[in-house]
Write a protein that holds these residues in place. Structure first.
Motif: not given
Lengths: 360, 360
Positions: B102-103, B106, B110, B139, B141-142, B145, B153
């Motif tokens: 996820s990181t 993201e 970006k 979601k 987690r982002m 974004l 997403i």
């Protein structure tokens, strides 16, 4: 033995009837020859059930044949054999070329025969010519075993598709069992998909390995290790002994990483030297303890039932596909639809729907 | 934006006509509500093609629905979208839970948006509840974004079968592309079969890994490494930096053991820290050089064609099977035949033949 007509020619059958003058020796010999080659299906089946190895060989050849005439015969033979089948232990043995499969199977087979077993050895090898020759094709590798009356060795069934080869092998197992063989060994080379097929037709799956070589170098796919009920490290002799012992520990550790098996059996690792005939007895003991354990917990019969179901569905699905793709109308339209998909004029799912409707 | 009728209730449509006294406020609000929820297919498609994200979301919901009414609508939407699809780069990203997907996505997303890309992020997760939650479902987690106008997403498509989920995801890609998204990221968890499905619908396949953990511990199946066009070792920061560098060398060596890819591309290994936003740009550069290399050698369009064919055949085959097994006559006889097989009265191949004849 197969009962053959004592008369040596079709034209000499009736005693006292003189031969016609036109009798051609060539024709007579041809008739005689083809006669000997083709006992009736009934004769063949009777001989097979009377444990005649030649009859077994012939019956397998009929099963492997793709000729429609033979397929009809094959059906009858299998029907007759089925009530006598299913009473054996089926062992799958796999390992890459060079691991010493032939030597191992020879020693293992001889041991079983010394224990009054009747051993049939079959091979599954639908893979490319690359691996050919490494498998039973080369019968001479089992010099002693091939002479044993209680051993039956059958080289690799040939066929275009894995499905075809698998079907033939499974039917061959039925025939071997009906002919009185109580231990069936099925060999594969451990590099392709055939292991999954063999795993689906055996009770016990044994993986032969060497010490000191990584999985990559041995070319064994990971899935195969997950299927194994035992890993046997071969060539554990001489200078290799220490490495084999180390490998045993390693493999044991690796085996513990896998989730527990439905059989309740935890896979074991052994070392052996087929060349020096060391450790082979242990392998057999392991297998017998597996059989008794899984018979007790009812997994053994359950697995066979699951395998039957697997092969039923497998056969259905491959036939559904071949019937579809061999439909001439579908064939033509498939090409068209592919072009339309590639030009974004239809989607694969839309096209599939259209083709499926054509097949109805 | 989706055009909605300005009138707020079906019962107030005609100006000047007074409301009937029996007008129930409850009914009026229900009509109004269901109205707003269902713009016509045409309206929805128009809005989608005009790059409206709400319309895109709604269209995807229709595609994911199993209601027959929605399936008819879905067909129309896809047909309208197809001519506008296929113009994107599709990137598959996989890695086990904890690897920092996820990181990474993201930061990666970006970066792409800062380069004027329009990024759609989808997830494929047909696996059990075990892995659920680790994937886009969460979601939040982002956080950054999700606020970007040029990002879209969409959490995991749900479905019983991998086939169903895969179909929905592939159709969602078409919709996203038609809605103007030029970079599609598809996320999976790297523990199941879904990676093969995702690999079959993406141009570039990226595997996220951690340093210092073996394949076994990371739960990544070997086949997945073979599919990867790049391995990115995440969390290469702080004390982890050295281990990541070492892992990079290791993975590079492992990648060289695999046979060369048809794409002519040799998979690369990179390190990055999504947390510190380091090395993300390199990943994008790698992907662009892949795209230009495979566009030049014509592999890029060729692969898409092959994927189309794969999905066509895949859809056909799964439908052939479901049609067969859902046939009531077959269903009944299948049970009978299984019993006969298990009592050795027929063979799986014989039974298959009988069942296939019933289906005709």
């Amino acid at each position: 033995m197969i009962q053959e007509n004592k008369n040596t020619s079709a034209l000499e059958e009736k005693e006292g009837v003189s031969k016609p003058e036109t009798l051609s020796k060539k024709v007579a010999s041809f008739v005689k020859k083809s006669r000997r080659k083709s006992p009736s299906t009934q004769q063949l089946t009777d001989a097979l059930l009377a444990k005649d190895k030649t009859a077994l060989s012939r019956a397998i050849t009929i099963i492997e044949s793709t000729a429609p005439k033979h397929q009809e015969q094959a059906k009858k033979i299998i029907e007759a054999c089925l009530p006598h089948a299913n009473k054996s232990i089926r062992i799958g043995i796999t390992g890459v070329p060079g691991v010493g499969k032939s030597t191992f199977i020879e020693e293992f087979g001889k041991l079983l025969i010394s224990k009054n077993k009747k051993v049939a050895i079959l091979a599954v090898d639908p893979s490319s010519s690359l691996s050919r020759g490494s498998i039973l094709g080369d019968k001479t590798r089992m010099e002693d075993l091939v002479k044993e009356p209680n051993a039956f060795i059958r080289p690799s069934a040939s066929g275009d598709s894995l499905g075809g080869v698998a079907r033939k092998t499974r039917e061959t197992i039925i025939l071997c069992e009906a002919a009185g063989f109580d231990t069936i060994i099925i060999e594969t080379v451990g590099v392709g998909q055939s292991e999954t097929a063999v795993h689906s037709m055996t009770d016990f799956f044994l993986l032969l390995k060497l010490a000191g070589a990584g999985d990559e170098l041995q070319g064994i796919k990971r899935g195969i290790m997950e299927m194994a009920d035992a890993i046997v490290i071969n060539k554990a002799d001489g200078e290799n002994k220490k490495a084999a012992k180390f490998a045993k520990t390693e493999f044991n550790r690796a085996l513990h990483l896998y989730p527990p098996k439905e059989s309740g059996w935890s896979p074991k690792t052994l070392t052996c030297s087929a060349l020096k005939n060391e450790g082979i007895e242990d392998v057999w003991e392991l297998i017998t303890s597996y059989i008794s354990e899984t018979t007790e917990n009812d997994y053994f019969p359950k697995k066979r039932k699951e395998q039957n179901k697997f092969w039923l569905l497998q056969t259905i699905e491959s036939r559904l596909k071949s019937d579809f793709y061999e439909n001439e109308i579908v064939k033509k339209e498939l090409e068209k639809q592919l072009k339309l998909i590639n030009s974004n004029e239809t989607s694969p799912f839309e096209a599939a729907q259209l083709l499926l409707n054509l097949n109805k």
